[in-house]
Write a protein that holds these residues in place. Structure first.
Motif, PDB file in Angstrom:
ATOM      1  N   LEU A 181       0.691  -1.268   0.014  1.00 35.20           N
ATOM      2  CA  LEU A 181       0.026   0.209  -0.036  1.00 35.20           C
ATOM      3  C   LEU A 181       0.947   1.316  -0.052  1.00 35.20           C
ATOM      4  N   GLN A 182       1.934   1.221   0.808  1.00 34.33           N
ATOM      5  CA  GLN A 182       2.965   2.278   0.764  1.00 34.33           C
ATOM      6  C   GLN A 182       3.567   2.567  -0.674  1.00 34.33           C
ATOM      7  N   ALA A 183       3.841   1.512  -1.373  1.00 29.82           N
ATOM      8  CA  ALA A 183       4.309   1.718  -2.687  1.00 29.82           C
ATOM      9  C   ALA A 183       3.365   2.110  -3.736  1.00 29.82           C
ATOM     10  N   LEU A 184       1.950   1.508  -3.651  1.00 33.81           N
ATOM     11  CA  LEU A 184       0.884   2.052  -4.462  1.00 33.81           C
ATOM     12  C   LEU A 184       0.620   3.708  -4.184  1.00 33.81           C
ATOM     13  N   LYS A 185       0.995   4.082  -2.927  1.00 35.34           N
ATOM     14  CA  LYS A 185       0.605   5.616  -2.499  1.00 35.34           C
ATOM     15  C   LYS A 185       1.520   6.428  -3.352  1.00 35.34           C
ATOM     16  N   ILE A 186       2.955   5.753  -3.300  1.00 34.41           N
ATOM     17  CA  ILE A 186       3.915   6.685  -4.295  1.00 34.41           C
ATOM     18  C   ILE A 186       3.676   6.728  -5.442  1.00 34.41           C
ATOM     19  N   ILE A 187       2.921   5.621  -6.141  1.00 35.90           N
ATOM     20  CA  ILE A 187       2.568   5.690  -7.597  1.00 35.90           C
ATOM     21  C   ILE A 187       1.616   6.421  -7.744  1.00 35.90           C
ATOM     22  N   HIS A 188       0.616   6.393  -6.949  1.00 38.54           N
ATOM     23  CA  HIS A 188      -0.706   7.204  -7.134  1.00 38.54           C
ATOM     24  C   HIS A 188      -0.529   8.793  -6.993  1.00 38.54           C
TER      25      HIS A 188
ATOM     26  N   ASN B  53       0.964  11.988 -13.494  1.00 39.62           N
ATOM     27  CA  ASN B  53       0.514  10.840 -14.452  1.00 39.62           C
ATOM     28  C   ASN B  53       0.189   9.526 -13.836  1.00 39.62           C
ATOM     29  N   GLN B  54       0.441   9.653 -12.417  1.00 40.95           N
ATOM     30  CA  GLN B  54       0.433   8.334 -11.893  1.00 40.95           C
ATOM     31  C   GLN B  54       1.264   7.139 -12.434  1.00 40.95           C
ATOM     32  N   LYS B  55       2.356   7.371 -13.040  1.00 42.73           N
ATOM     33  CA  LYS B  55       3.471   6.374 -13.354  1.00 42.73           C
ATOM     34  C   LYS B  55       4.709   6.955 -12.835  1.00 42.73           C
ATOM     35  N   ILE B  56       5.670   6.093 -12.741  1.00 43.46           N
ATOM     36  CA  ILE B  56       7.226   6.382 -12.371  1.00 43.46           C
ATOM     37  C   ILE B  56       8.125   5.255 -12.987  1.00 43.46           C
ATOM     38  N   THR B  57       9.363   5.767 -13.205  1.00 42.63           N
ATOM     39  CA  THR B  57      10.401   4.818 -13.737  1.00 42.63           C
ATOM     40  C   THR B  57      10.651   3.838 -12.556  1.00 42.63           C
ATOM     41  N   LYS B  58      11.065   2.687 -12.922  1.00 42.91           N
ATOM     42  CA  LYS B  58      11.348   1.710 -12.079  1.00 42.91           C
ATOM     43  C   LYS B  58      12.779   2.042 -11.204  1.00 42.91           C
ATOM     44  N   LYS B  59      13.420   2.823 -11.899  1.00 42.98           N
ATOM     45  CA  LYS B  59      14.825   3.155 -11.290  1.00 42.98           C
ATOM     46  C   LYS B  59      14.498   4.188  -9.958  1.00 42.98           C
ATOM     47  N   GLU B  60      13.283   5.214 -10.541  1.00 43.80           N
ATOM     48  CA  GLU B  60      13.059   6.267  -9.490  1.00 43.80           C
ATOM     49  C   GLU B  60      12.363   5.477  -8.246  1.00 43.80           C
ATOM     50  N   MET B  61      11.681   4.558  -8.636  1.00 43.70           N
ATOM     51  CA  MET B  61      10.640   3.715  -7.691  1.00 43.70           C
ATOM     52  C   MET B  61      11.753   3.054  -6.586  1.00 43.70           C
ATOM     53  N   ALA B  62      12.753   2.415  -7.370  1.00 45.14           N
ATOM     54  CA  ALA B  62      13.596   1.538  -6.353  1.00 45.14           C
ATOM     55  C   ALA B  62      14.350   2.341  -5.564  1.00 45.14           C
ATOM     56  N   GLU B  63      14.870   3.733  -5.814  1.00 49.04           N
ATOM     57  CA  GLU B  63      15.460   4.428  -5.027  1.00 49.04           C
ATOM     58  C   GLU B  63      14.596   5.234  -3.700  1.00 49.04           C
ATOM     59  N   ILE B  64      13.220   5.571  -4.171  1.00 44.88           N
ATOM     60  CA  ILE B  64      12.425   5.796  -3.251  1.00 44.88           C
ATOM     61  C   ILE B  64      12.059   4.742  -2.143  1.00 44.88           C
TER      62      ILE B  64
ATOM     63  N   ASN C 228       9.502  -7.997  -4.287  1.00 50.70           N
ATOM     64  CA  ASN C 228       8.892  -7.763  -3.131  1.00 50.70           C
ATOM     65  C   ASN C 228       7.525  -7.001  -3.316  1.00 50.70           C
ATOM     66  N   ILE C 229       7.749  -6.002  -4.380  1.00 49.88           N
ATOM     67  CA  ILE C 229       6.794  -5.070  -4.647  1.00 49.88           C
ATOM     68  C   ILE C 229       5.985  -5.403  -5.861  1.00 49.88           C
ATOM     69  N   ILE C 230       6.767  -5.011  -6.941  1.00 44.93           N
ATOM     70  CA  ILE C 230       6.273  -5.081  -8.258  1.00 44.93           C
ATOM     71  C   ILE C 230       5.473  -6.299  -8.688  1.00 44.93           C
ATOM     72  N   GLN C 231       6.144  -7.329  -8.318  1.00 45.52           N
ATOM     73  CA  GLN C 231       5.604  -8.670  -8.897  1.00 45.52           C
ATOM     74  C   GLN C 231       4.188  -8.963  -7.934  1.00 45.52           C
ATOM     75  N   PRO C 232       4.082  -8.819  -6.734  1.00 45.77           N
ATOM     76  CA  PRO C 232       2.796  -8.895  -6.137  1.00 45.77           C
ATOM     77  C   PRO C 232       1.477  -7.813  -6.610  1.00 45.77           C
ATOM     78  N   LEU C 233       1.943  -6.580  -6.773  1.00 46.75           N
ATOM     79  CA  LEU C 233       1.062  -5.567  -7.179  1.00 46.75           C
ATOM     80  C   LEU C 233       0.616  -5.900  -8.589  1.00 46.75           C
ATOM     81  N   VAL C 234       1.535  -6.464  -9.578  1.00 44.57           N
ATOM     82  CA  VAL C 234       0.954  -6.956 -10.827  1.00 44.57           C
ATOM     83  C   VAL C 234       0.211  -8.089 -10.852  1.00 44.57           C
TER      84      VAL C 234
ATOM     85  N   GLY D 147      11.170   3.234 -24.631  1.00 45.36           N
ATOM     86  CA  GLY D 147      12.640   3.766 -24.813  1.00 45.36           C
ATOM     87  C   GLY D 147      13.555   2.634 -24.034  1.00 45.36           C
ATOM     88  N   ARG D 148      14.483   3.206 -23.246  1.00 43.77           N
ATOM     89  CA  ARG D 148      15.361   2.483 -22.524  1.00 43.77           C
ATOM     90  C   ARG D 148      14.853   2.254 -21.006  1.00 43.77           C
ATOM     91  N   ASN D 149      13.744   2.809 -20.805  1.00 46.20           N
ATOM     92  CA  ASN D 149      13.139   2.878 -19.382  1.00 46.20           C
ATOM     93  C   ASN D 149      11.775   2.173 -19.306  1.00 46.20           C
TER      94      ASN D 149
END
Length: 255
Positions: A169-176, A180-191, A218-224, A236-238
């Protein structure tokens, strides 16, 4: 006669009712008397200018004053099940130390469903009792109070609705909350690491790789896969983590 009071402890010192405001008075007021309630939370439609239940609010306000029952009002769109769930959840959280009776009979079907779902989501709170107030009779004409008297108050069973773990839920809140309610995987990993949603124990030289692996597992796979709350989009590359429609709906009342 079934009564909600038989479910709760006779030693309860503070009793709170939650009820949607519709075109009912008796089905709200009489259960207050039956349980010797101390406070009533009314769920009122947020668009007051177009709401025709205003006169009923004033009548209930007067009745509460006579009974010595404190009245609080919570505004939410009665047509949005998610907003009503969130409103009820917030009230229950605020009143969690008290005995809480949730009236599913006084408003619309959407509000009734939302009230039951809120009780199921918060099943770990043992002092919640949803109930249905069965009237003695119904009005013969439209434009009047829809029912009169109370024939019975029937306790309703609650079954737990599974919700994601707090870190998800904490991760979902970050994305939400991102543009545009989306974030790069790199930025999400850092946060995620910064907020300790994931914890990395690898050596520094493998840190970035380990961080991505932990985020995926631990985060992306369960949420997906388990919840369908996010999806991965490659541009692109992201790789972007993007909230789904189900994720948006869940965010309305879970975070």
């Amino acid at each position: 006669m079934h009564t909600v009071d038989t479910i709760m402890s006779k030693l309860a010192t503070f009793r709170v009712h939650i009820a949607p405001l519709g075109f009912e008075i008796d089905r709200i007021i009489l259960p207050l008397k039956e349980t010797k309630a101390d406070k009533l939370w009314l769920l009122v439609h947020e668009k007051t200018a177009e709401d025709k239940s205003g006169p009923y609010l004033e009548s209930i306000r007067k009745q509460c004053k006579k009974l010595g029952v404190e009245l609080q009002v919570s505004y939410a769109d009665r047509l949005s099940i998610f907003k009503v769930i969130k409103s009820v959840k917030e009230i229950i959280t605020q009143e969690e130390k008290n005995y809480i009776y949730v009236n599913v009979a006084s408003g619309s079907k959407i509000q009734a469903i939302a009230c039951m779902m809120a009780c199921m989501i918060l099943k770990e709170c043992k002092n919640i009792q949803p109930f249905y107030a069965e009237p003695e009779k119904y009005a013969a004409f439209e434009g009047k109070q829809q029912s009169f008297g109370i024939k019975d108050t029937i306790p309703l069973p609650t079954y737990e609705i599974q919700t994601p773990k707090p870190k998800l839920l904490q991760a979902l809140k970050i994305i939400h909350e991102t543009p545009n309610q989306k974030i790069t995987k790199k930025e999400m990993a850092e946060i995620a690491e910064e907020q300790e949603i994931i914890v990395i124990n690898s050596e520094e030289k493998n840190h970035s790789q380990a961080r991505f692996a932990s985020l995926d597992k631990n985060i992306i796979q369960p949420l997906v896969d388990e919840w369908n709350f996010v999806e991965i989009e490659k541009i692109g590359r992201n790789r972007w983590i993007k909230i789904t429609e189900e994720g948006k709906n869940a965010a309305e009342f879970l975070i």
